[in-house]
Design an enzyme around this catalytic site. Structure first.
Site, PDB file in Angstrom:
ATOM      1  N   GLU A 126       0.852  -1.186   0.000  1.00 25.98           N
ATOM      2  CA  GLU A 126       0.000   0.000   0.000  1.00 25.98           C
ATOM      3  C   GLU A 126       0.893   1.242   0.000  1.00 25.98           C
ATOM      4  OE1 GLU A 126      -2.796   0.358   3.232  1.00 25.98           O
ATOM      5  OE2 GLU A 126      -3.705   2.129   2.341  1.00 25.98           O
ATOM      6  N   MET A 268       0.774  -2.867   8.670  1.00 27.63           N
ATOM      7  CA  MET A 268       0.014  -2.978   7.426  1.00 27.63           C
ATOM      8  C   MET A 268      -0.918  -4.179   7.472  1.00 27.63           C
ATOM      9  SD  MET A 268      -0.661  -1.805   4.451  1.00 27.63           S
ATOM     10  CE  MET A 268      -1.908  -2.591   3.437  1.00 27.63           C
ATOM     11  N   GLU A 303      -5.210  -2.835  12.744  1.00 24.92           N
ATOM     12  CA  GLU A 303      -4.908  -3.656  11.560  1.00 24.92           C
ATOM     13  C   GLU A 303      -5.883  -4.821  11.463  1.00 24.92           C
ATOM     14  OE1 GLU A 303      -3.025  -2.110   9.683  1.00 24.92           O
ATOM     15  OE2 GLU A 303      -2.121  -0.813  11.186  1.00 24.92           O
TER      16      GLU A 303
END
Ligand code: B3K
Ligand code: ZN
Length: 875
Positions: A126, A268, A303
């Protein structure tokens, strides 16, 4: 500056001409290169434009081969590379595309795509990192099924991971082995992840609400195994909370987390394989503070919550980033509030919003929660997208109430499961379930700038009516002027002069008696409350019900009354903040010191110390003065030194006037024998630290006491509390000696090295000469973003020396930005932030800051990241 990079606009969005129905990846890791072979099953998107060509994204890829439906194609006028794309002309409506590329993760210092962190390989895709791994339609609205096979040397890389479930593994020639993974859920490329390393794991299981057992695996480098328990516990709490509060169940057989030392942000949410910055996951009581534990729990939750808000339902394009980020920050904030303390979580978040998001929203990089354009999407992972985005979701929650909000989120997840959608889609679900019209409310998504709400009042003794008139104004921001009126929910209460909390009564159609919310919709709006025997004191914007600057001409008597009596814990805190802000800013402006503390403040503080009805965490918050950035945000022209001096003088004056009660309270708090991360204990430690910080300014015994605490504490939280205060009151020689000892003891522990770097950069002794010397220290590593942030970032954000009048601090930062940009543009771009605010500073600072920005602007090969920040700032 280099040629102007391209700006991308929301209004130009077009669906993809092509779908990728299936992805087969083979990733072969060799010592000095990695070969990526991809097989994409591609077909025409019936809802997309009728392009003849296929144009795939790719960056830093070495071309090896391409074939279509088995026909090998060479690079020619029908297959060619231009501007980070691979164009294949005149493709059929459905076909199999095979490409082979070579990449060099060992040389990838941007930490985007596939890169090497120490001895392990990992990915960060990302927003647009997948294109650094293979040719692809690297956009969030192209969702596909991924099969991934990784191959590497078996001894060096025994662990090979990718998204989804493992389907096979085995040995191949030359001591190499492979593992194959299949992710059954469609996902955009930005959620792809793979890891190869010599890792060990902690495992556990979670049984979901439908009775499915999920394997939980947390992978770390072997020396970090003693730091995994807390995150594992936090993960299980997250699974459970999302089932209970949002009805969301996990959807794979396994959930994996990997910790890596080199990472550009916190963590992430890759599908089934989260990758975390070590600093955001590794913890134990010997090396972590309460604040570290809090942060880790929140990030682990965040997350995990993305699995639904982001992964199952994702963003159509990057302009919708806040759709997943704002919503997920709201979700993690609720998680923390439900687990620990709701008012404290709110106070912490509002502090951050006011100290950092408000300045961003008032500066040259201000942008709406849904931006209309960007040059580099990595620059838009901002406080506005995350925190203000979360505030917008919170306001929707306030407007709908918990029950309808839950119905709306259920509908959103059901309706859009497996799709890439927009903020409009989200809001539409909320409207549909509640019947509430959010048309005007949606302006929050499209206009930048912190709204200013100015409230005036008027009391009529003959009729017993109390009138409030609110005027709202949304300031101009780059590219946006003359903004319309917003729908702003202002939660409020009234207090009698006696301190009693009243129940306000009004027939106004914009008044919601049940929730105590006054709905502002017009530029100017008035409400009347009746039945008041005397003029009340208004308690405005309770719980910070909207992210606005609220002005009301409070006098100190009113604030003292609220500070002691407001039934709303948040506003009680805010009253003290407003009170002390008035004192500090008056002194800063006059260039004087505060030597006597206003009696009313002392009385309020004494009562706060004695009040049995509040917990220690609230007490600590009430006794803490407003942050320097938030104070700065409230003046026209910032003089950071004057603000710091005025704030410090108030601290000293309070400490002098209250030494006895502060000490009395301190002595009454017991230190638990065993460290536990639980609310009461954390609260007690917070309060002890606040009390000590005051006492250290006036009480000679404190230094010895804190030195003893540093030595005998059985946990780093208490040690750090001692260090932070000693860091402020020590003489230079003791400070240097203490830091020396610290690094001798902890030089093998990455998290402690980071803590040590901060201690080096935030002390009053940390001048530019010291920081410059530190750059050469063997424990500093400019390739490691955590270390750069803790040394250079912390110096620029927190240290007064940064604002040296000759501009040397600013110039130093500019040089560091330039140096970092050549390796890691994302990191460099973030470092510029303190300079971007130059226009807000008093002249002598502003000119020097501007010159520093110009130094960066002169660099020829500046990244698009830094180009965007600098050019917007200089405009
Ligand atoms: N979604 C990631 C952030 C990615 C940043 C890319 N520059 C972490 C998070 O918000 O959960
Ligand atoms: Zn997120």
């Amino acid at each position: 500056m280099s040629a102007q990079p391209k700006e991308i606009f929301l209004k130009d969005y077009q669906p993809s001409a092509w779908n990728i129905d299936h992805v087969d990846l083979l990733i072969q890791i060799f010592e000095e290169e990695t070969v990526v072979t991809s097989n994409l099953r591609i077909s025409r998107n019936p809802d997309g434009p009728k392009d003849k060509d296929l144009v795939l994204h790719g960056a830093d890829l070495e071309y090896v081969a391409t074939s279509i439906d088995g026909d090998e194609r060479i690079l020619d006028e029908n297959v060619f590379i231009e501007d980070e794309t691979l164009r294949v002309k005149d493709v059929p409506d459905a076909f199999l595309l095979n490409t082979v590329v070579r990449i060099y993760p060992e040389k990838n210092t941007s930490l985007e795509g596939l890169y090497k962190s120490g001895g392990m390989y990992c990915t960060q895709c990302e927003a647009e990192g997948f294109r650094k791994i293979t040719w692809y339609l690297d956009r969030p609205d192209v969702l596909s099924i991924f099969n991934t096979r990784i191959e590497a040397d078996k001894e060096l890389f025994p662990v090979l991971l990718a998204n989804g479930n493992e389907i096979s593994r085995g040995d191949i020639h030359n001591g190499r082995h492979y593992v194959a993974w299949k992710d059954p859920h469609k996902k955009p490329a930005y959620l792809f992840a793979t890891v190869a390393g010599k890792l060990e794991k902690t495992t556990d299981t979670f049984t979901t609400m439908s009775g499915k057992e999920v394997k939980l695996e947390l992978f770390v480098e072997p020396h970090n195994l003693s730091k995994t328990d807390f995150a594992m516990g936090a993960l299980k709490r997250s699974f459970k909370w999302d089932e209970e509060r949002f009805g969301r169940e996990y959807d794979l057989d396994i959930f994996m987390v990997v910790a890596t030392d080199h990472f550009n942000m916190g963590a992430m949410e890759n599908k089934g394989l989260n990758i975390f910055n070590s600093a955001a996951v590794l913890a134990n009581e010997k090396t972590s503070t309460d604040a570290d534990f809090e942060r880790i729990e929140a990030i682990v939750g965040h997350e995990y919550f993305h699995n639904w808000s982001g992964n199952r339902v994702t963003c159509r394009d990057w302009f919708q980033l806040s759709l997943k980020e704002g919503f997920t920050v709201f979700r993690d904030a609720e998680f923390t509030a439900d687990l620990h303390s709701r008012p404290i979580k709110r106070i912490d978040d509002v502090n951050m919003l006011r100290s950092a998001q408000f300045p961003e929203d008032a500066g040259p990089t201000a942008h709406p929660v849904r931006p209309q354009s960007f040059i580099e999407i990595n620059n838009f992972y901002t406080l506005t997208i995350y925190e203000k985005g979360a505030e917008v979701v919170r306001m929707i929650h306030t407007l709908l109430g918990e029950e309808n909000f839950r119905k709306g989120s259920d509908l959103y997840f059901d309706r859009f499961d497996g799709q890439a959608v927009t903020t409009e889609d989200f809001v539409a679900c909320m409207e549909e379930v509640s019947g509430i019209d959010l048309t005007q409310f949606k302006l929050w998504y499209d206009f930048a700038g912190t709204p200013v709400v100015t409230i005036k009042d008027d009391y009529d003794a003959t009729t017993g009516t109390y009138k409030l008139t609110a005027q709202q104004m949304v300031p101009d921001t780059p590219g946006q002027t003359n903004k319309p009126a917003f729908h702003i929910p202002v939660k409020l209460g009234l207090l009698a002069e006696s301190g009693e909390n009243l129940t306000p009564g009004s027939n106004d159609t914009n008044w919601d008696a049940k929730t105590g919310v006054w709905h502002l919709r017009d530029r100017t709006q008035t409400i009347e409350f009746t039945g008041l025997k005397s003029k009340p004191v208004p308690s405005l914007l309770r719980d910070f019900s909207a992210p606005v600057k609220l002005n009301y001409n409070f006098d100190l008597d009113q604030l003292a009354l609220l500070a002691q009596n407001d039934a709303n814990a948040f506003n009680r805190w805010d009253a003290v903040q407003r009170f002390t802000t008035q004192l500090i800013l008056a002194a800063a402006e006059a260039g004087t010191e505060i030597s006597e503390v206003d009696e009313r403040l002392l009385k309020a503080y004494e009562q706060i110390l004695a009040d049995e009805n509040i917990d220690n965490a609230i007490r600590a918050a009430l006794l803490t003065l407003p942050s320097r950035p938030w104070l700065a945000e409230q003046v026209d022209s910032i003089d950071p030194i004057a603000i710091n001096d005025a704030r410090q003088s108030l601290r000293v004056a309070i400490a002098k006037a209250m030494a006895k009660p502060l000490r009395g309270k301190l002595n009454s708090i017991k230190r638990p024998a065993k460290y536990e991360f639980k609310f009461q204990d954390v609260a007690a430690r917070r309060l002890r630290a606040v009390l000590y910080a005051y006492l250290a300014l006036v009480d000679d015994k404190v230094v010895a006491e804190l030195e003893a605490q540093y030595k005998d504490a059985n946990n780093y939280s208490e040690q750090n509390d001692a260090l932070q205060i000693l860091n402020e009151v020590d003489d230079k020689a003791s400070w240097a000696a203490r830091l020396e000892d610290f690094i001798k003891e902890w030089g093998d522990d990455a998290q402690m090295i980071e803590a040590w770097l901060s201690l080096n950069s935030t002390s009053k002794h940390a001048d530019l000469a010291h920081i410059t010397k530190m750059l050469k220290h063997e424990k500093f590593d400019k390739g490691n973003p955590n270390r750069v942030r803790r040394l250079i970032g912390a110096f620029a954000m927190n240290n007064i020396a940064f604002h040296a009048k000759d501009g040397s601090g600013y110039k130093f930062l500019a040089e560091q930005v330039i140096d970092t940009d050549a390796r890691n543009p994302q990191l460099a771009s973030r470092m510029i932030v303190p300079l971007t605010r130059w226009k807000r500073y008093a002249e002598q600072y502003a000119g020097e800051m501007r010159s520093a920005l110009e130094l960066i602007a002169e660099v020829k090969s500046l990244s698009p990241d830094c180009f965007e920040m600098v050019s917007k700032s200089l405009k």
